[in-house]
Write a protein that holds these residues in place. Structure first.
Motif, PDB file in Angstrom:
ATOM      1  N   LEU A 128       7.640  14.852   1.504  1.00  0.00           N
ATOM      2  CA  LEU A 128       6.985  13.679   0.923  1.00  0.00           C
ATOM      3  C   LEU A 128       7.686  13.226  -0.364  1.00  0.00           C
ATOM      4  O   LEU A 128       8.019  12.051  -0.525  1.00  0.00           O
ATOM      5  N   LEU A 129       7.911  14.164  -1.273  1.00  0.00           N
ATOM      6  CA  LEU A 129       8.522  13.784  -2.544  1.00  0.00           C
ATOM      7  C   LEU A 129       9.942  13.268  -2.337  1.00  0.00           C
ATOM      8  O   LEU A 129      10.377  12.325  -2.998  1.00  0.00           O
ATOM      9  N   ILE A 130      10.646  13.899  -1.396  1.00  0.00           N
ATOM     10  CA  ILE A 130      12.005  13.441  -1.102  1.00  0.00           C
ATOM     11  C   ILE A 130      11.970  12.021  -0.558  1.00  0.00           C
ATOM     12  O   ILE A 130      12.798  11.180  -0.915  1.00  0.00           O
ATOM     13  N   ALA A 131      10.965  11.724   0.270  1.00  0.00           N
ATOM     14  CA  ALA A 131      10.843  10.367   0.803  1.00  0.00           C
ATOM     15  C   ALA A 131      10.587   9.372  -0.337  1.00  0.00           C
ATOM     16  O   ALA A 131      11.180   8.295  -0.381  1.00  0.00           O
ATOM     17  N   PHE A 132       9.727   9.760  -1.265  1.00  0.00           N
ATOM     18  CA  PHE A 132       9.464   8.874  -2.407  1.00  0.00           C
ATOM     19  C   PHE A 132      10.727   8.665  -3.237  1.00  0.00           C
ATOM     20  O   PHE A 132      11.043   7.552  -3.644  1.00  0.00           O
ATOM     21  N   ALA A 133      11.453   9.764  -3.476  1.00  0.00           N
ATOM     22  CA  ALA A 133      12.685   9.652  -4.257  1.00  0.00           C
ATOM     23  C   ALA A 133      13.665   8.719  -3.547  1.00  0.00           C
ATOM     24  O   ALA A 133      14.311   7.877  -4.184  1.00  0.00           O
ATOM     25  N   VAL A 135       0.873  -1.179   0.000  1.00  0.00           N
ATOM     26  CA  VAL A 135       0.000   0.000   0.000  1.00  0.00           C
ATOM     27  C   VAL A 135       0.910   1.230   0.000  1.00  0.00           C
ATOM     28  O   VAL A 135       1.835   1.319   0.804  1.00  0.00           O
ATOM     29  N   VAL A 136       0.662   2.147  -0.939  1.00  0.00           N
ATOM     30  CA  VAL A 136       1.442   3.386  -0.968  1.00  0.00           C
ATOM     31  C   VAL A 136       0.736   4.393  -0.060  1.00  0.00           C
ATOM     32  O   VAL A 136      -0.409   4.759  -0.321  1.00  0.00           O
ATOM     33  N   ASN A 137       1.421   4.810   0.988  1.00  0.00           N
ATOM     34  CA  ASN A 137       0.793   5.734   1.922  1.00  0.00           C
ATOM     35  C   ASN A 137       1.137   7.183   1.550  1.00  0.00           C
ATOM     36  O   ASN A 137       2.168   7.716   1.937  1.00  0.00           O
ATOM     37  N   LEU A 138       0.235   7.812   0.802  1.00  0.00           N
ATOM     38  CA  LEU A 138       0.501   9.194   0.382  1.00  0.00           C
ATOM     39  C   LEU A 138       0.409  10.172   1.555  1.00  0.00           C
ATOM     40  O   LEU A 138       0.897  11.288   1.472  1.00  0.00           O
ATOM     41  N   ALA A 139      -0.228   9.731   2.619  1.00  0.00           N
ATOM     42  CA  ALA A 139      -0.370  10.617   3.780  1.00  0.00           C
ATOM     43  C   ALA A 139       0.837  10.532   4.707  1.00  0.00           C
ATOM     44  O   ALA A 139       0.829  11.106   5.790  1.00  0.00           O
ATOM     45  N   HIS A 140       1.862   9.831   4.275  1.00  0.00           N
ATOM     46  CA  HIS A 140       2.995   9.554   5.160  1.00  0.00           C
ATOM     47  C   HIS A 140       3.584  10.812   5.802  1.00  0.00           C
ATOM     48  O   HIS A 140       3.805  10.863   7.006  1.00  0.00           O
ATOM     49  N   ALA A 141       3.845  11.819   4.969  1.00  0.00           N
ATOM     50  CA  ALA A 141       4.498  13.025   5.495  1.00  0.00           C
ATOM     51  C   ALA A 141       3.579  13.804   6.423  1.00  0.00           C
ATOM     52  O   ALA A 141       4.037  14.648   7.200  1.00  0.00           O
ATOM     53  N   GLU A 142       2.269  13.523   6.374  1.00  0.00           N
ATOM     54  CA  GLU A 142       1.351  14.219   7.284  1.00  0.00           C
ATOM     55  C   GLU A 142       1.562  13.718   8.715  1.00  0.00           C
ATOM     56  O   GLU A 142       1.357  14.449   9.676  1.00  0.00           O
ATOM     57  N   TYR A 143       1.955  12.463   8.841  1.00  0.00           N
ATOM     58  CA  TYR A 143       2.271  11.960  10.180  1.00  0.00           C
ATOM     59  C   TYR A 143       3.546  12.619  10.710  1.00  0.00           C
ATOM     60  O   TYR A 143       3.684  12.848  11.900  1.00  0.00           O
ATOM     61  N   LEU A 144       4.450  12.920   9.777  1.00  0.00           N
ATOM     62  CA  LEU A 144       5.658  13.657  10.162  1.00  0.00           C
ATOM     63  C   LEU A 144       5.240  15.001  10.762  1.00  0.00           C
ATOM     64  O   LEU A 144       5.700  15.421  11.823  1.00  0.00           O
ATOM     65  N   MET A 145       4.323  15.645  10.026  1.00  0.00           N
ATOM     66  CA  MET A 145       3.835  16.955  10.475  1.00  0.00           C
ATOM     67  C   MET A 145       3.183  16.838  11.864  1.00  0.00           C
ATOM     68  O   MET A 145       3.467  17.619  12.769  1.00  0.00           O
ATOM     69  N   LEU A 146       2.316  15.830  12.032  1.00  0.00           N
ATOM     70  CA  LEU A 146       1.630  15.674  13.314  1.00  0.00           C
ATOM     71  C   LEU A 146       2.626  15.410  14.445  1.00  0.00           C
ATOM     72  O   LEU A 146       2.486  15.938  15.550  1.00  0.00           O
ATOM     73  N   ALA A 147       3.654  14.607  14.153  1.00  0.00           N
ATOM     74  CA  ALA A 147       4.652  14.316  15.186  1.00  0.00           C
ATOM     75  C   ALA A 147       5.427  15.578  15.543  1.00  0.00           C
ATOM     76  O   ALA A 147       5.775  15.810  16.700  1.00  0.00           O
TER      77      ALA A 147
END
Lengths: 429, 285
Positions: free
Chosen positions: B222-227, B34-46
């Protein structure tokens, strides 16, 4: 059930109708005495720039209130004394707020909505140059005056627009300040010749870079590095490494808040600081900047078009700020002081026009002449040139000293002595 | 030369943080595709969690982990139970839209809850820099890098030395076979989410002493994480590490040597090149 005769029906009905139309006419008369003038106001009220949008909204709301209600204590501020616009029988301004979300496309769509649906007679906005560019396009197309108080891209007034007016200074005026100040510093014996530029890469930053390069050439300085980044950057280390290596004397910066904090922190980690870090307000004057970096923000030099410290020479500034402070609990800042002044200028023009027809307002703006003593700005006044640019708009240079923005240049207006070169990190308290 | 060494140092440190951000993304994909596109939002919340701990309770980010990590483990676990589980059998497009929707839900919840202001902390115990001859290393960046390395080491131990970790790996390899072996696949999926989100939360904590948070901060990462994940290899823990460091280095070294303006361009050129030449990534199979 009692039947109503036709005659009776006609008699009562007719009387009722007459009474009704009379009431309506009365209401119309009442409202004609105090009609409101709908003005569209477009700013970033949500999104990354919402904080600055909120402070602009406070200032513009206050300006409208000062126009709409009598404020004799603020004399000689333009339109402070009377209630409403005297030449329009005391008509009051009615502000219709729209949220650009900081986005050019939204800014334009909202401006169109204000003009078409809300029937505004003029529009004020929109802080960011990129949004002002598109929003004013909508006004130009519809033939509605657009007044911009605070965007600084010079291109905005180079478009030969008929309906666009800017009260505030633009980057050419502002950038000239940098160089005139450096020339004065050179007269004091400082050696300054190499400039590095560190800038975000949208309309605001990229345009300023172009202007800075032109001025550098004209004044005989060498631009040894130009680094652009996309805001917010994950880091500015690569940029600052190259800038340090370029051997520059000063850094010019066009940066938003996150960038400004990152630049300050990175410079501190590198234990390096140029003779002068000279910046175009933006992120560097948002209150959060100093709150976050504290004393590390000291010695940054920023252009401002307004400073609370001017109050010593111009008591009106202090009085308006007092009122603002009562309302909102903070001081005005150099951005929203411009917005405040922009709305007053528009109100003055509408009053001059004595009409709410857009073309009459445009005519009045083009011929407007407001003396500086009626404003809270350090300007000689407001008069627009044929491009719609206020020819008297100018700025000041302030330096952060002890966590306060102090006017340090022109030397004749200075409230504190400039610290140049900035002391290295080791020698700061 | 000085410049090259300094840029390499910077790239390495930043790259380790990227790797920590990419880790959860890679892990979740590896275990259940599963590709989690919301991944960086958890970074933000943390980052917000760390900020508020500091702002309200003066808890230094240095010691925020014991509070924040369990919370985000739970949050990841819940995300799986409440949302992801329901779309697991659905086509890939539905999954993408589900996490895309989650992205906006989390981002605008943050706008609603915290406002759009940029918030940063000051006077953390992690401040300043160390000088090594002509070079310098930022203390908070160094700390973040050490934390990232530690997290990778712990995760490696967990995956290879514990029964649960091995079960997780088995699930990643073949969930049907894993199920027949008596592994509770559902639990493994939830665990992957818990660990993945806790990892990105750790990155968020480490960033706070030198970066600022706003509801849109995820965009920068987010994009950097994908890269990073594409460069290293989708779905492997080592891939996230190699990829993150790789992107950090490409960005900083090429940026410093050629032009910082193009540093993201370099990163994404590597991203595209990798997809063309070696789609399985540097350490992928």
């Amino acid at each position: 059930m009692k039947r109503i005769s036709r005659r009776r029906f006609l008699r009562y009905g007719g009387a009722g109708l007459l009474a009704l139309s009379g009431a309506e006419r009365l209401a119309a008369l009442a409202s004609a005495q105090e009609p409101t003038i709908p003005i569209g106001v477009v700013y970033p009220l949500t999104g990354a720039l919402a904080r600055i949008g909120a402070s602009i909204k406070n200032a513009v709301d206050l300006a409208a209130e000062i126009v709409n209600t009598p404020h004799p204590e603020l004399d000689p501020l333009v339109l402070a004394r009377p209630a409403g616009l005297p030449r329009l029988r005391g008509a009051k301004l009615r502000l219709l707020w729209a949220d650009s979300k900081g986005d050019p496309a939204t800014g334009r769509a909202e401006t169109e909505r204000l003009i078409e649906r809300e029937r505004v007679v003029a529009v004020v906005g929109a802080y960011q140059s990129a949004v002002t560019a598109t929003a004013s396009l909508a006004a130009e197309a519809k033939g509605i005056p657009f007044l911009n108080p605070e965007s600084s891209s010079p291109k905005l007034t180079e478009r030969n627009f008929k309906w666009f007016f800017r009260t505030g200074p633009h980057d050419v005026t502002f950038t000239k300040l940098f160089f005139d100040m450096m020339e004065d510093l050179k007269k004091r014996g400082h050696r300054i010749s190499k400039i590095a530029i560190l800038s975000e890469d949208t309309e605001f930053g990229a345009t300023a870079v172009g202007v800075e390069r032109v001025f550098a050439q004209r004044y005989g300085y060498e631009v040894v590095a130009t680094e652009l980044y996309t805001s917010p950057p994950a880091s500015v280390e690569a940029e600052l490494l190259r800038i340090r290596r370029s051997g520059c004397d000063v850094i010019f910066g066009q940066n938003y808040l996150v960038d400004a904090v990152l630049i300050t922190r990175t410079l501190k980690q590198m234990r390096w600081f140029p003779q002068g870090l000279i910046v175009h307000d933006a992120g560097w004057v948002v209150p959060d900047y100093l709150q976050t970096v504290g004393d590390d923000g000291n010695y940054v030099l920023t252009r401002v078009s307004w400073a609370l410290g001017m109050g010593r020479r111009k008591p009106l500034v202090t009085r308006v700020n007092e009122l603002y402070r009562q309302r909102f609990g903070t001081d005005m800042d150099e951005t929203n002081a411009r917005s405040f002044t922009g709305l007053l200028a528009l109100a003055a023009a509408i009053n001059e026009a004595g009409s709410t027809r857009p073309d009459a307002i445009r005519q009045a703006l083009a011929g407007l002449s407001l003396p500086g003593r009626q404003l809270i700005m350090p300007w000689e006044g407001i008069e627009f040139d044929f491009r719609g640019q206020n020819r008297h708009a100018a700025g000041l240079m302030a330096q952060i000293l002890d966590r306060q923005y102090k006017v340090v240049w022109p030397f004749s207006l200075a409230e504190a002595d400039i610290v140049w070169p900035a002391p290295p990190w080791e020698r700061r308290g | 030369m000085d410049l090259l060494v300094q840029a390499t140092l910077n790239g390495l440190l930043l790259g380790l943080v990227y790797a920590l951000v990419a880790l959860g993304l890679s892990l979740i994909w590896g275990v259940m595709e599963v590709v989690n596109l919301a991944h960086a939002e958890y970074l933000m919340l943390a980052m917000y969690a760390t900020y508020w701990l500091w702002a309200l309770g003066r808890v230094d980010p240095l010691v925020a982990a014991p509070v924040v990590l369990p919370l985000f483990f739970l949050l990841g676990w819940l995300t799986y139970r409440v949302l992801v589980r329901r779309v697991l059998a659905a086509p890939m497009v539905s999954q993408i839209f589900a996490t895309f929707g989650l992205l906006f839900f989390l981002r605008y919840s943050a706008f609603a809850a915290f406002g759009p202001n940029v918030r940063g902390i000051w006077q953390s115990r992690l401040e300043g820099s160390l000088t090594l001859g002509p070079w310098y290393v930022g203390v908070p960046q160094l700390a973040a890098a050490v934390v990232a390395l530690g997290a990778f080491a712990l995760l490696w131990l967990f995956l290879n030395r514990t029964k649960t970790g091995k079960a997780l790996q088995a699930t990643a390899q073949d969930r049907v076979v894993a199920q027949t072996l008596g592994i509770d696949v559902e639990q493994m999926f939830a665990l992957a989410w818990g660990v993945g989100i806790a990892a990105v939360a750790l990155a968020g904590i480490s960033l706070m002493p030198f970066y600022q948070v706003s509801p849109t901060v995820g965009d920068a990462f987010l994009l950097i994480a994908f890269a990073s994940v594409v460069l290293g290899g989708f779905g492997t823990v080592a891939g996230a590490l190699v990829g993150g460091i790789g992107i950090g280095l490409v960005e900083n070294v090429l940026g410093a040597l050629i032009a910082p303006t193009f540093k993201l361009l370099f990163a994404f050129a590597v991203f595209v090149l990798m997809l063309l030449v070696r789609p399985q990534g540097l350490v992928g199979e």
